[in-house]
Structures are given as structure tokens and as C-alpha cells.
Design a protein around this motif. Structure first.
Motif, PDB file in Angstrom:
ATOM      1  N   ILE A  84       2.812 -52.492 -10.197  1.00 50.57           N
ATOM      2  CA  ILE A  84       2.479 -52.783  -8.955  1.00 50.57           C
ATOM      3  C   ILE A  84       3.298 -53.704  -8.754  1.00 50.57           C
ATOM      4  N   TYR A 124     -10.234 -51.061 -13.715  1.00 49.70           N
ATOM      5  CA  TYR A 124     -10.565 -52.222 -12.653  1.00 49.70           C
ATOM      6  C   TYR A 124     -11.919 -51.730 -12.477  1.00 49.70           C
ATOM      7  N   GLN A 169      -7.047 -61.135 -13.515  1.00 49.00           N
ATOM      8  CA  GLN A 169      -5.983 -61.095 -12.928  1.00 49.00           C
ATOM      9  C   GLN A 169      -4.559 -61.752 -13.375  1.00 49.00           C
ATOM     10  N   ASN A 228      -1.156 -60.859 -12.808  1.00 48.09           N
ATOM     11  CA  ASN A 228       0.188 -60.923 -12.796  1.00 48.09           C
ATOM     12  C   ASN A 228       1.301 -61.002 -13.667  1.00 48.09           C
ATOM     13  N   GLN A 277      -7.826 -59.202   1.764  1.00 49.68           N
ATOM     14  CA  GLN A 277      -6.356 -59.835   0.256  1.00 49.68           C
ATOM     15  C   GLN A 277      -5.872 -58.787   0.146  1.00 49.68           C
ATOM     16  N   GLN A 278      -6.020 -57.531   1.154  1.00 49.91           N
ATOM     17  CA  GLN A 278      -4.900 -56.620   1.307  1.00 49.91           C
ATOM     18  C   GLN A 278      -3.715 -57.181   2.330  1.00 49.91           C
ATOM     19  N   ASN A 314       1.250 -57.915  -0.648  1.00 48.04           N
ATOM     20  CA  ASN A 314       2.394 -56.381  -1.527  1.00 48.04           C
ATOM     21  C   ASN A 314       3.230 -55.816  -1.156  1.00 48.04           C
ATOM     22  N   THR A 335       5.028 -58.249  -4.147  1.00 52.56           N
ATOM     23  CA  THR A 335       5.384 -57.570  -4.871  1.00 52.56           C
ATOM     24  C   THR A 335       5.480 -56.422  -5.257  1.00 52.56           C
ATOM     25  N   LEU A 337       3.014 -66.134  -8.661  1.00 49.21           N
ATOM     26  CA  LEU A 337       1.521 -65.629  -9.536  1.00 49.21           C
ATOM     27  C   LEU A 337       0.973 -66.091 -10.364  1.00 49.21           C
ATOM     28  N   TRP A 371     -11.317 -60.764  -5.967  1.00 49.87           N
ATOM     29  CA  TRP A 371     -12.445 -59.837  -7.084  1.00 49.87           C
ATOM     30  C   TRP A 371     -13.042 -61.128  -7.797  1.00 49.87           C
TER      31      TRP A 371
END
Ligand code: FRU
Length: 502
Positions: A44, A153, A171, A175, A289-290, A295, A298, A326, A402
């Protein structure tokens, strides 16, 4: 799903007192899980810093390189390029498709082969990326990394026993991966002209750990028992617990697997009307979340900071600072989630994220016209509010995106619910990665207000529609829905035995 054992309701919350100690195989399994999270985070975090390196742009995206260095051009659009976005996003598209196959392989062949395929796929992806001579090699490499991510995942998210703080540890591993990537980019940026190759290739280190662990680890007792290999399951359990006295735990696993096998068609079940609240959460929580826009940071922080006038090094170390945020935020979550509950973290996180994004949007609107650099003072303001935004995401939507889905499903919809959660998350991670640089070019500062708008929607949603799941045992979840002011109209249909209605 994914071979995840479903604890029998009677066992889910019992005080468990099994015999045994922490053995090497247990430690190895923890390392494997942690390296899975690390690699995912690494992938990521690595692409944004690499994209910001001139040598990389000259080789693969010469037009972007020319635009980047052209004076007095529209800074918002410097990096607007579909191929560049595909380099980042292709990983998540591959992950989305792989999520359908991975759960099948795990339930039929066990966790070990899935981890092995994942580890090998990561290794090939890292090698292709490090040796890339053209865009195709870059993108195929990223796709291999995506295929590798999914088993990680699914297997980490599936077991219901990984709840609360433990679930969040995964998670946190992600990070750490992001921070490592940011640090490595900071270091390799000066190794010209091949620093980017080192950045991309270093993913092979944790990938090798994962592959080795998969080779040397036996399959998990749960997975063996679920596939009918009882004796083998028992002997593995004895080995990993370091004692022959494992009867109590063994019997519980057998019972859990029996209960799991009585659950028919979780996918049909989650589409029944009475399970509408659970289906809604499986789709909306990963979606929200998205669309927090995390992102953007990130994936693209170095590019974003460069666009608004930070110099190369400043952009890269700003990305290191957000990576640290994070970790701090998720650390806060680990220690508070079981004390204050999920809703409090979501609501406070939402308010701070909103403030961070609105201030960023306004500063850019009034202080940055797209042609010049932002003044030093306002650059610091942007960095500070970005940190506020990232830290509050990292204690709220990051880990809870999550954790909460792993808690809101009743037993019969759990496996389908978690599959849907992973797939929706990957789909929208892909969408943000593939569109952000173009949206930044067209919406300009408005892009931050766009994400802020979504944060308002999701915060109101949590306030009105999400029941608190702290300490709610899985077998009591259906009752929570039946008590909820809105969801009870669906959930109570269980009692009215309207199960068959779609
Ligand atoms: O911590 C930040 C990271 O966490 C995720 O939300 C997944 O759990 C990613 O999409 C993001 O990059």
C-alpha cells in the motif's frame, strides 16, 4: 468461509482453560500472520513514494516527468495519468477477483496451501516489480501482489476468536508495513537511478518469511478437523500446544466444526429480508472505510505533497510522519476499543476527520491557486491537519472497518458477510486508487470537501444505524438487531418465521 472455524454459540464466550504453552509453531504462526499484514501494508505504502521518484517517471511515464518539471503549469494535474493510477490500483482489482477463489481453496485444501500460494505470489510480484522494464511488468507484478494479499486478509479476518484488540493488531501490522515502505522510500530516493527497484524489490523479504512459514508450518487443527482429518488434527494440536493433554480443546474444535457444517448456504441466508441489517453492514462499512479518502494519503501522500509545492525530500518525510500517525491512532484504538466501545471511537474519529479535510480544502481553495507553491506557514498547517485526519482515521474507520463487520453477523451469515466485506473493501480501494489523481486534477481542492461530505454521511449512519457491539456475544447479535429502533422491522421477522422471503 476461508476455513475459518465458527465457534459453537455455547463455546464462544466461555471461560476457556485449555492446557498447553506457547510453542515454536504458535510463534511461527504469529510471525506468518504479522508478515502477511506487513507485506500488504508495504505494498500500500510503497507505490506513492516510487511514483514521486524522477528515475521511475523517466523510465515509465516520461510525459508525467516533463509535466512535473514544467514551470507555471497547473499543479493539480501534474500526476493525472491513467497508467500511473493503474500501477497503484491493479493490485486491488486482482485482490478482488482472487477473493472469490481463495475462500474456495482454503475450505477445500486448508490454510497452508492458501498461505503458500499467497507467499509465492508475493515473491513473484516483488521480483517482477524490481526487475521491471516496461509498464506491463509493473502492472502484472502488482497484480501478483494483489493475489497474494487476499488469503492473508481472509485467513486473518475469518476466525471469530480474533476479536477486539487482537483483530486490531492485524491492522497495526498493515500500518507498520506502510511506515516501513515510507521510510524505505525516503532512504532509496537518493540511490539513483535504481532506488525505486530496491523499494519495490524489498517486499520480497517479508514475502520470503511468509512462504517459509507456510512450508514449515503444519495446517491448523481447525482446518484439518473441518475437512474431516480428526486424528491428524489432534496430533497437530498436541504438537502446537506442547502437551498430549488437549482433549478439552479438541472436543470444542470438533463441536465448533459440527456447528459450522450445519450452516447451509450462508450466501442465501444473508440475502433474506430478516438479515437485511447484516447485509447492509457488510456492504456499507467497507464502502465507508474507503470513502473516508484515507488511501489518498497512504497511496499518494508524496505525490500530493509534491503537487502543492513540497520539495522531494519534504514530501517523502511528510509521508513518514503520516505513517507514524497511523500507528499512533491504531495504538489508541487497541487500548480503548473494549473500554469506550466502537460507536464512541467512530463518532469522535468522524468529527476530527471532517475538520481535517475541510481545513485542507479551504487552505487549498484560498491559499493555493494551482500555479505556485503553498507558503511555508500554510504548508505546515496542511501537514498538521493531515496528521489529525490520519490519526483519527486510524483509531476509528481503519481498524473498526474490519472489527465491526466481524461482530455484526449472526452465525449463519458470518462467512458470507466477511467475504462480502473483503470484496467491497477491495473494490473501493481499487476505485479510489484508479481515480484520485484524475479527480484531484478536475475537482482541485473540492476533492477534500467531497470526502468530507462522505464522512458526514458515515458519521450520521453510525449514530443512527449502528448498534454498539462491544462485548455482544455472537449468538446474541440477532437480538441486538431485533431491539434496534430501525432494524427491528427486518430482524423481528425471524420470530414471524418469514425466512423464505427474499
Ligand atoms: O491503515 C490504513 C490502511 O488500512 C486499510 O483501510 C485497510 O485496512 C487500507 O485501505 C488503508 O490503506
Amino acid at each position: 468461509m476461508a476455513g475459518g472455524s465458527l465457534l459453537a454459540p455455547s463455546l464462544a464466550n466461555r471461560q476457556i482453560n485449555y492446557k498447553g504453552r506457547t510453542t515454536i509453531p504458535v510463534l511461527l504462526a504469529c510471525i506468518a500472520a504479522a508478515s502477511g499484514g506487513l507485506i500488504f501494508g508495504y505494498d500500500i505504502g510503497i507505490s506513492g513514494g516510487v511514483i514521486a521518484m524522477d528515475d521511475f517517471l523517466i523510465k515509465f511515464f516520461p510525459t508525467v516527468y516533463v509535466r512535473k518539471h514544467a514551470a507555471h503549469e497547473n499543479n493539480y494535474c501534474k500526476y493525472d495519468n491513467q497508467g500511473l493510477q493503474a500501477f497503484t490500483s491493479s493490485l486491488y482489482l486482482a485482490a478482488l477477483f482472487a477473493s472469490f477463489g481463495a475462500s474456495y481453496v482454503t475450505s477445500n485444501k486448508g490454510r497452508r496451501p492458501t498461505m503458500l500460494i499467497g507467499g509465492l505470489s508475493f515473491l513473484v510480484g516483488a521480483a517482477l516489480n524490481a526487475a521491471a522494464e516496461n509498464l506491463a511488468m509493473l502492472i502484472i507484478g502488482r497484480m501478483m501482489l494483489g493475489v497474494g494479499s487476499v488469503p492473508v486478509y481472509l485467513s486473518e479476518m475469518a476466525p471469530p476468536k480474533l476479536r477486539g484488540g487482537l483483530n486490531i493488531m492485524f491492522q497495526q501490522a498493515v500500518n507498520f508495513g506502510i511506515l516501513c515502505a515510507n521510510l524505505i522510500n525516503y532512504g532509496t530516493a537518493n540511490l539513483q537511478p535504481w532506488g525505486w527497484r530496491l523499494s519495490l524489490g524489498l517486499a520480497a523479504v517479508p514475502a520470503s518469511l511468509l512462504t517459509l512459514a507456510a512450508i514449515f508450518l503444519s495446517d491448523t487443527p481447525n482446518s484439518l478437523i473441518e475437512r474431516g482429518h480428526l486424528e491428524q488434527g489432534k496430533s497437530v494440536l498436541q504438537k502446537i500446544r506442547g502437551t498430549p493433554d488437549v482433549e478439552a480443546e479438541f472436543q470444542d474444535l470438533v463441536e465448533a466444526s459440527r456447528v459450522a457444517s450445519t450452516i447451509k448456504d450462508p450466501f442465501l441466508s444473508i440475502f433474506r429480508r430478516k438479515n437485511r441489517p447484516q447485509l447492509t453492514m457488510a456492504v456499507l462499512i467497507p464502502y465507508f472505510q474507503q470513502v473516508t479518502g484515507i488511501n489518498v494519503i497512504t497511496f499518494y501522500a508524496p505525490v500530493l505533497f509534491q503537487s502543492i509545492g513540497f520539495h522531494s525530500n519534504a514530501s517523502l518525510y511528510s509521508a513518514v510522519i503520516t505513517g507514524l500517525m497511523l500507528i499512533i491512532g491504531t495504538g489508541i484504538s487497541i487500548f480503548t476499543v473494549d473500554k469506550f466501545g466502537r460507536r464512541v471511537l467512530f463518532l469522535h474519529g468522524g468529527i476530527l476527520m471532517f475538520i481535517g479535510q475541510v481545513v485542507t480544502g479551504l487552505v487549498l481553495a484560498f491559499e493555493f491557486n494551482g500555479n505556485e507553491e503553498l507558503s511555508r506557514g500554510f504548508a505546515v498547517v496542511i501537514l498538521v491537519v493531515t496528521c489529525v485526519y490520519v490519526v483519527s482515521f486510524a483509531w476509528s474507520w481503519g481498524p473498526l472497518g474490519w472489527l465491526v463487520p466481524s461482530e455484526v453477523f449472526a452465525l449463519e451469515t458470518r462467512s458470507a458477510g466477511q467475504c462480502i466485506t473483503v470484496a467491497v473493501n477491495m473494490l473501493f480501494t481499487f476505485a479510489v486508487a484508479q481515480s484520485f489523481l484524475s479527480m484531484f486534477c478536475h475537482f482541485r481542492f473540492g476533492i477534500f470537501l467531497f470526502f468530507a461530505g462522505w464522512v458526514v454521511v458515515m458519521t450520521l449512519f453510525v449514530h443512527f444505524f449502528l448498534p454498539e457491539t462491544k462485548k455482544v456475544p455472537i449468538e446474541e447479535m440477532q437480538q441486538e438487531w431485533s431491539k434496534h429502533w430501525y432494524w427491528r422491522r427486518f430482524a423481528q421477522e425471524q420470530e414471524n418465521q418469514d425466512d423464505s422471503k427474499p
